[in-house]
Design an enzyme around this catalytic site. Sequence first.
Site, PDB file in Angstrom:
ATOM      1  N   GLY A 132       0.817  -1.201   0.000  1.00 55.24           N
ATOM      2  CA  GLY A 132       0.000   0.000   0.000  1.00 55.24           C
ATOM      3  C   GLY A 132       0.849   1.247   0.000  1.00 55.24           C
TER       4      GLY A 132
ATOM      5  N   ARG B 138      -0.685  -5.075  -4.800  1.00 52.82           N
ATOM      6  CA  ARG B 138      -0.455  -6.258  -3.983  1.00 52.82           C
ATOM      7  C   ARG B 138      -0.444  -7.488  -4.875  1.00 52.82           C
ATOM      8  NH1 ARG B 138      -1.012  -4.834   1.351  1.00 52.82           N
ATOM      9  NH2 ARG B 138      -2.139  -2.898   1.753  1.00 52.82           N
ATOM     10  N   GLY B 139       0.164  -8.551  -4.387  1.00 58.19           N
ATOM     11  CA  GLY B 139       0.228  -9.774  -5.177  1.00 58.19           C
ATOM     12  C   GLY B 139       1.202  -9.632  -6.332  1.00 58.19           C
TER      13      GLY B 139
ATOM     14  N   ASN C 151       6.616  -6.478   5.689  1.00 55.17           N
ATOM     15  CA  ASN C 151       7.001  -7.861   5.951  1.00 55.17           C
ATOM     16  C   ASN C 151       6.782  -8.764   4.755  1.00 55.17           C
ATOM     17  OD1 ASN C 151       8.054  -8.326   8.664  1.00 55.17           O
ATOM     18  ND2 ASN C 151       6.117  -7.524   9.397  1.00 55.17           N
TER      19      ASN C 151
ATOM     20  N   THR D 236       6.356  -7.995   1.582  1.00 53.70           N
ATOM     21  CA  THR D 236       7.207  -7.600   0.459  1.00 53.70           C
ATOM     22  C   THR D 236       8.637  -8.059   0.675  1.00 53.70           C
ATOM     23  OG1 THR D 236       5.807  -5.663   0.066  1.00 53.70           O
ATOM     24  CG2 THR D 236       8.007  -5.633  -0.892  1.00 53.70           C
TER      25      THR D 236
ATOM     26  N   ILE E  90       3.906   1.921   7.867  1.00 52.85           N
ATOM     27  CA  ILE E  90       3.544   2.882   8.909  1.00 52.85           C
ATOM     28  C   ILE E  90       3.272   2.182  10.227  1.00 52.85           C
ATOM     29  CG2 ILE E  90       2.603   4.516   7.248  1.00 52.85           C
ATOM     30  CD1 ILE E  90      -0.190   3.632   8.132  1.00 52.85           C
ATOM     31  N   ASP E  91       3.015   0.856  10.187  1.00 51.44           N
ATOM     32  CA  ASP E  91       2.708   0.121  11.413  1.00 51.44           C
ATOM     33  C   ASP E  91       3.930  -0.061  12.311  1.00 51.44           C
ATOM     34  OD1 ASP E  91       0.111  -0.122  10.659  1.00 51.44           O
ATOM     35  OD2 ASP E  91       0.284  -2.161   9.907  1.00 51.44           O
TER      36      ASP E  91
ATOM     37  N   GLU F 150      -6.689  -1.093  14.572  1.00 50.93           N
ATOM     38  CA  GLU F 150      -7.657  -1.870  13.804  1.00 50.93           C
ATOM     39  C   GLU F 150      -7.593  -3.367  14.094  1.00 50.93           C
ATOM     40  OE1 GLU F 150      -6.991  -2.302   9.586  1.00 50.93           O
ATOM     41  OE2 GLU F 150      -4.926  -1.613   9.790  1.00 50.93           O
TER      42      GLU F 150
END
Length: 493
Positions: A188, A252-253, A278, A280, A307-308, A407
């Site tokens: 993302g 993604r993917g 992670n 990636t 960002i996490d 979240e």
Amino acid sequence: MDSISRAAIAGPKFTSLPRSTAYLHSYRSHGLFFHSPRVSRPNFSRIANRSGVFAQIRKDTPAIDFSDPDWKVKYQKDFERRFNIPHITDLFPEAEPIPSTFCLKMRTPVLEDFAGGYPSDEEWHGYINNNDRVLLKVIRYSSPTSAGAECIDPGCTWAEQWVHRAGPREKIYFKPEEVKAAIVTCGGLCPGLNDVIRQIVITLEIYGVKKIVGIPFGYRGFSDNDLSEMPLSRKVVQNVHLSGGSLLGVSRGGPSVSDMVDSMEERGINMLFVLGGNGTHAGANAIHNECCKRRLRVAVVGVPKTIDNDILLMDKTFGFDTAVEEAQRAINSAYIEAHSAYHGIGVVKLMGRSSGFIAMHAALASGQVDICLIPEVPFHLHGPHGVLRHLKYLIETKGSAVVCVAEGAGQNFLEKTNATDASGNIVFGDIGVHIQQEVHGAFAGYSGITVGICNTHYVYFPIPEVISYPRAVDPNSRMWHRCLTSTGQPDFI
């Protein structure tokens, strides 16, 4: 795409949203029944087993016999083995190094070829020695019961752990005129992506690289015939850091690892920089392994982007500070609305599928949060020690309350879903200095590595060590205790 390939190239764990809403949603309500997911992680032993003389620190490491007087020496040797970063000479022992082209004489790009030999600056003392190391952990815990203790043995005796320092080397293993470097951004969106791309390109040009390309839309760009690689240069990227998003696009993917390496061979790419989290990095490691299997002289380097802040061993990943800063704005808005309403409750939902770093740091920084809920700390909603009981107390005593929730918190309260995104996820600072270390590592001949800040120094980590499991907030850490003190919340269990 087969399950093995999908697992190997899975992207980072957050949703791509416009910058103004990318990190959170805030709202006000008079009755709160808020639920979010909790993600479990593999079973790793943080503290050595106190009931016996044997303990296993990680699943892929041998058990330690603490009755052996030489256990500490053996452990350190095993640690050095695991953190030994792959080098081009592992596959090609005959590879001859050349003097580095990254020197004071190359601060501006050269347009001519290296017909007169490679530039060098023997008097410049800016190179890093290959034997330089950075201490991974700086606290010497005296007891396993100390807050945040990470002990190897039951007695919590000191075992030094050193990792490779990052930076430009005096000798390099790639001739700049023979390099075709590629950059790919996966997963993302994240603040700073364009700045990363810009700094990689500029540093490559300082080395003298002429062929630099961007792979569009993540790993997908390696297989989609409708997507052409983008030529990159200092002129192209000069002002991209002023714009949001990614110049190269993200997705993604993607194709299988074998197909991606086939594409790299066809394109002549021998230096790949992969920006992602992670999942990636797992893809980058799979690409590195496939290149080694085929005996390809290729350097694959990861750039930690999430960002996490949930990548192991690193102090901080880029994008995290911006996420916390944006979160505080939403917390402030929720606070104002909640305190302007009769019995108002402001809820701020933040990114953090498996870790609560954003929520914890945002709650600490704002000073306006009454309850902080994160995936690492279980809680009850109902009952005498539940969240709702404490909310009722806050409403009765303060008249309003603000809740900050990651979240991934409270997933056990929700109906399970089998839906996944393209990455396989269940649906529900000065970056320039940092990125230069990525390029230095590639030219130095290292591959299958990523760069991070460890104890304020840039270091190289072997990718398998940073993707072994998601980094998580330690409920026994002093930082989480500070957050509890700041919010004043009790245990909800």
